[in-house]
Write an enzyme that holds these catalytic residues in place. Structure first.
Site, PDB file in Angstrom:
ATOM      1  N   SER A  38       0.828  -1.211   0.000  1.00 24.51           N
ATOM      2  CA  SER A  38       0.000   0.000   0.000  1.00 24.51           C
ATOM      3  C   SER A  38       0.865   1.266   0.000  1.00 24.51           C
ATOM      4  CB  SER A  38      -0.948  -0.041   1.207  1.00 24.51           C
ATOM      5  OG  SER A  38      -1.998   0.895   1.061  1.00 24.51           O
ATOM      6  N   ASP A 186      -6.144  -3.761  -1.710  1.00 25.71           N
ATOM      7  CA  ASP A 186      -5.017  -3.438  -0.828  1.00 25.71           C
ATOM      8  C   ASP A 186      -4.381  -4.693  -0.232  1.00 25.71           C
ATOM      9  OD1 ASP A 186      -3.513  -2.509   1.527  1.00 25.71           O
ATOM     10  OD2 ASP A 186      -4.474  -0.590   1.124  1.00 25.71           O
TER      11      ASP A 186
END
Length: 297
Positions: A38, A186
């Site tokens: 991320s 994510d």
């Protein structure tokens, strides 16, 4: 001296990494290999492309973070429709501006696909909801999707790794073996701090490793008060992002991990002012100074 670096997820809190990297670079260390999830994938990609802490700092100071948010056009004119879009598209923002910004930043260094970097110097984590798998990019691209890393843009990989569920619309990747489209979100859902990429039994350590994690150490994480459904949803996501890595960290050499507990900034605070950016960078710097006093490399 060359070292390997691993950076956790944490959204805009990742700006704190800049101060920590600055302090580490000032001691003569250079990142040879990097990995992240991320926000950590963004920082890792910039470092792999040749950016230094000063350069990355300038990038974020010049950037209005809110300009990375791109809701569907219809949502500007008919506000309630964004929730319909959220329901059917599974996110509020398209993520195209984020990907374009990363692409442009890397392009300035002549870096586009994984072919433009030495093999093995950049890795990031994404979660494939369709296959139910943790995906290491670029390592798993060929086997899982029939895609050569040489033709896969790093900006696209980062966009997948940073696809916060229900905030950004999930990215999709077409499997060339089956033509099935996988929904990618994510990587923090499955491994928010992938230090295991460089410390697994199969990975022979050839240089020191520094991991940077945007939280307190596992022993210092406080219990959550869960009193309603909203609290429970937040706790579910937090547990998914912490449990796997916290279990691993207790067995790993915690002395190699620089913990940066960011408390006053949320993951999706895209309206940060310069003062708050300063505070985040200073926090990273202060924590790195403390860490380096005892780190033996």
């Amino acid at each position: 001296m060359n070292i390997d670096g691993v950076f956790s997820g944490g959204g805009v809190k990742g700006i704190a990494f800049i101060g920590a990297i600055e302090e580490i670079e000032s001691r003569g260390y250079t990142f040879k290999r990097v990995a992240g999830t991320s926000a950590g994938a963004i920082i890792a990609a910039f470092l792999a492309a040749g950016y230094r802490s000063k350069d990355i700092s300038e990038l974020f100071y010049e950037l209005n973070l809110k300009k990375l948010l791109d809701p569907p056009a219809l949502g500007y004119w008919i506000p309630f429709t964004k929730w319909l879009y959220w329901y059917y598209e599974m996110g509020l923002f398209k993520g195209k501006k984020l990907e374009k910004w990363i692409y442009d930043v890397l392009a300035k260094k002549g870096v586009y696909t994984f072919q433009d970097l030495p093999e093995g110097t950049l890795k990031m984590i994404a979660a494939d909801l369709t296959l139910g798998k943790l995906v290491v990019i670029p390592d798993d691209l060929e086997e899982l999707y029939g895609i050569s890393p040489k033709e896969f843009t790093i900006a696209r990989a980062v966009r997948m790794s940073a696809g916060l569920p229900y905030f950004f619309i999930p990215a999709r990747i077409v499997n060339k073996h089956t033509t099935v489209k996988s929904i990618m979100v994510d990587g923090g859902l499955l491994s928010n701090f992938p230090i295991w990429l460089f410390t697994s039994p199969d990975e022979k350590r050839t240089r020191p490793i520094v991991g940077m994690k945007l939280s307190a150490s596992p022993q210092k994480i406080k219990p959550r008060a869960i009193k309603n459904a909203k609290h429970m949803v937040h706790a579910l996501f937090a547990t998914m992002k912490q449990a796997h890595d916290a279990r691993y960290i207790t067995k790993a050499e915690a002395a190699d991990i620089l913990f940066i507990p960011v408390q006053k900034v949320d993951t999706t605070d895209f309206d940060l002012n310069e003062e708050t950016k300063d505070e985040l960078i200073q926090l990273g710097r202060d924590r790195a100074i403390k860490f380096l006093k005892t780190w033996r490399g």
